[in-house]
Design a protein around this motif. Structure first.
Motif, mmCIF file in Angstrom:
data_model
loop_
_atom_site.group_PDB
_atom_site.id
_atom_site.type_symbol
_atom_site.label_atom_id
_atom_site.label_comp_id
_atom_site.label_asym_id
_atom_site.label_seq_id
_atom_site.Cartn_x
_atom_site.Cartn_y
_atom_site.Cartn_z
ATOM 1 N N PRO A 66 0.829 -1.208 0.000
ATOM 2 C CA PRO A 66 0.000 0.000 0.000
ATOM 3 C C PRO A 66 0.863 1.258 0.000
ATOM 4 C CG PRO A 66 0.047 -0.937 2.192
ATOM 5 C CD PRO A 66 0.792 -1.897 1.290
ATOM 6 N N THR A 67 0.442 2.243 -0.768
ATOM 7 C CA THR A 67 1.105 3.541 -0.768
ATOM 8 C C THR A 67 0.040 4.625 -0.643
ATOM 9 O OG1 THR A 67 1.060 3.762 -3.170
ATOM 10 C CG2 THR A 67 3.032 2.758 -2.204
ATOM 11 N N VAL A 68 0.407 5.681 0.036
ATOM 12 C CA VAL A 68 -0.470 6.836 0.202
ATOM 13 C C VAL A 68 0.375 8.079 -0.036
ATOM 14 C CG1 VAL A 68 -1.949 8.120 1.798
ATOM 15 C CG2 VAL A 68 -1.886 5.613 1.908
ATOM 16 N N SER A 69 -0.142 8.983 -0.831
ATOM 17 C CA SER A 69 0.552 10.256 -1.033
ATOM 18 C C SER A 69 -0.462 11.388 -0.969
ATOM 19 C CB SER A 69 1.314 10.268 -2.359
ATOM 20 O OG SER A 69 0.444 10.028 -3.442
ATOM 21 N N SER A 70 -0.023 12.513 -0.437
ATOM 22 C CA SER A 70 -0.904 13.657 -0.227
ATOM 23 C C SER A 70 -0.543 14.811 -1.133
ATOM 24 C CB SER A 70 -0.812 14.126 1.226
ATOM 25 O OG SER A 70 -1.279 13.127 2.087
ATOM 26 N N ALA A 71 -1.551 15.599 -1.437
ATOM 27 C CA ALA A 71 -1.370 16.855 -2.172
ATOM 28 C C ALA A 71 -2.466 17.790 -1.697
ATOM 29 C CB ALA A 71 -1.459 16.641 -3.671
ATOM 30 N N GLY A 72 -2.061 18.887 -1.108
ATOM 31 C CA GLY A 72 -3.046 19.832 -0.586
ATOM 32 C C GLY A 72 -3.924 19.170 0.454
ATOM 33 N N GLY A 73 -5.223 19.288 0.300
ATOM 34 C CA GLY A 73 -6.161 18.724 1.263
ATOM 35 C C GLY A 73 -6.623 17.324 0.938
ATOM 36 N N SER A 74 -5.979 16.687 -0.034
ATOM 37 C CA SER A 74 -6.396 15.342 -0.455
ATOM 38 C C SER A 74 -5.250 14.351 -0.361
ATOM 39 C CB SER A 74 -6.896 15.374 -1.907
ATOM 40 O OG SER A 74 -8.012 16.205 -2.037
ATOM 41 N N TYR A 75 -5.610 13.073 -0.410
ATOM 42 C CA TYR A 75 -4.603 12.018 -0.517
ATOM 43 C C TYR A 75 -5.117 10.974 -1.494
ATOM 44 C CZ TYR A 75 -7.570 9.329 2.654
ATOM 45 O OH TYR A 75 -8.637 8.676 3.217
ATOM 46 N N ARG A 76 -4.180 10.271 -2.104
ATOM 47 C CA ARG A 76 -4.528 9.150 -2.972
ATOM 48 C C ARG A 76 -3.876 7.907 -2.401
ATOM 49 N NH1 ARG A 76 -0.757 10.565 -8.239
ATOM 50 N NH2 ARG A 76 1.213 10.200 -7.168
ATOM 51 N N PHE A 77 -4.433 6.768 -2.722
ATOM 52 C CA PHE A 77 -3.881 5.508 -2.229
ATOM 53 C C PHE A 77 -3.980 4.469 -3.315
ATOM 54 C CE2 PHE A 77 -8.376 5.426 -1.318
ATOM 55 C CZ PHE A 77 -8.757 4.143 -1.704
ATOM 56 N N ARG A 78 -3.142 3.466 -3.176
ATOM 57 C CA ARG A 78 -3.229 2.271 -4.009
ATOM 58 C C ARG A 78 -2.591 1.119 -3.278
ATOM 59 N NH1 ARG A 78 -0.635 5.431 -8.327
ATOM 60 N NH2 ARG A 78 -2.394 6.743 -7.983
ATOM 61 N N ALA A 79 -3.104 -0.069 -3.545
ATOM 62 C CA ALA A 79 -2.599 -1.289 -2.933
ATOM 63 C C ALA A 79 -2.941 -2.442 -3.874
ATOM 64 C CB ALA A 79 -3.231 -1.506 -1.555
ATOM 65 N N ARG A 80 -2.257 -3.551 -3.697
ATOM 66 C CA ARG A 80 -2.489 -4.698 -4.569
ATOM 67 C C ARG A 80 -2.925 -5.899 -3.769
ATOM 68 N NH1 ARG A 80 -1.235 -4.042 -9.581
ATOM 69 N NH2 ARG A 80 -0.722 -6.166 -10.094
ATOM 70 N N LYS A 81 -3.662 -6.777 -4.442
ATOM 71 C CA LYS A 81 -3.996 -8.059 -3.833
ATOM 72 C C LYS A 81 -2.887 -9.024 -4.213
ATOM 73 C CE LYS A 81 -7.559 -11.575 -3.475
ATOM 74 N NZ LYS A 81 -8.987 -11.839 -3.721
ATOM 75 N N THR A 82 -2.420 -9.783 -3.263
ATOM 76 C CA THR A 82 -1.353 -10.735 -3.482
ATOM 77 C C THR A 82 -1.725 -11.677 -4.622
ATOM 78 O OG1 THR A 82 -0.760 -10.655 -1.165
ATOM 79 C CG2 THR A 82 0.046 -12.531 -2.392
ATOM 80 N N GLY A 83 -0.753 -11.972 -5.446
ATOM 81 C CA GLY A 83 -0.967 -12.915 -6.531
ATOM 82 C C GLY A 83 -0.326 -12.427 -7.804
ATOM 83 N N LEU A 84 -0.498 -13.187 -8.851
ATOM 84 C CA LEU A 84 0.067 -12.844 -10.153
ATOM 85 C C LEU A 84 -0.704 -11.679 -10.742
ATOM 86 C CD1 LEU A 84 0.467 -16.442 -11.587
ATOM 87 C CD2 LEU A 84 2.230 -15.013 -10.544
ATOM 88 N N SER A 85 -0.003 -10.820 -11.466
ATOM 89 C CA SER A 85 -0.685 -9.686 -12.114
ATOM 90 C C SER A 85 -0.996 -10.002 -13.553
ATOM 91 C CB SER A 85 0.164 -8.434 -12.028
ATOM 92 O OG SER A 85 1.433 -8.648 -12.563
#
Length: 189
Positions: free
Chosen positions: A170-189
């Motif tokens: 999981p990663t989270v990054s912020s900009a101003g008053g917001s944040y975005r996130f992304r994460a993966r489910k374990t397994g092959l892509s």
């Protein structure tokens, strides 16, 4: 949602912000795949943009009136389902990506938010991505939500919460008053 919030989220101005700024920022570098689930589309500003960019979009909305409106507006461009994201009625591993934008703070408790995260993980295919954005706490944000449900997710705590739900990287990054996130489910892509 209170009247001001409803008016803002259904406005053409908000739709422009979503299309030109929010979604490009929130999804930068994210590959969504063929089957995408959007959780909590509300008035559908994000859904309308996504429907034109992914092969198959399903959106689950807890409010029956909002779901019915989106279904009428989008027709066959997306499948709109009335349902609760903390108890999704989809089989395991149904989607390549699950997304949600500016809605996590409307989930009424941290425990319910954690159930939403777990359900997002359950319905993702191995290697799939969970991505989205939300707002950070501010006094202005609080004023916009007077009379609304507002349980802001702490972006610093979000990676651990996503790991507990079964996600990796999981990663989270912020900009101003917001944040975005992304994460993966374990397994092959």
């Amino acid at each position: 949602m209170n009247w001001i919030h409803r008016r803002l989220c259904s406005s053409d101005r908000w739709a422009g912000v979503v299309e030109e700024k929010l979604l490009p920022w929130a999804l930068a570098g994210v590959t969504l795949g063929e089957e995408v689930l959007e959780i909590g589309p509300g008035f559908g500003a994000t859904t309308k943009v996504l429907a034109g960019t992914v092969p198959r979009l399903t959106a689950v909305e807890v409010d029956p009136a909002s779901a019915a409106l989106l279904d009428r507006e989008l027709g066959d461009r997306a499948t709109i389902v009335t349902g609760d994201a903390t108890d999704l009625q989809f089989p395991d591993e149904s989607f390549d990506a699950v997304v949600c934008f500016t809605m996590l703070h409307h989930v009424p408790s941290p425990a319910a938010q954690d159930r939403l995260f777990a359900e997002a993980c359950r319905v993702l295919r191995p290697g799939g991505t969970f991505a989205g954005s939300d707002s950070r706490y501010s006094h202005r944000f609080r004023l916009l939500h007077l009379g609304d449900t507002m349980v802001v997710v702490d972006p610093d705590a979000l990676p651990d919460r996503l790991r507990r739900a079964g996600f990796t990287d999981p990663t989270v990054s912020s900009a101003g008053g917001s944040y975005r996130f992304r994460a993966r489910k374990t397994g092959l892509s």
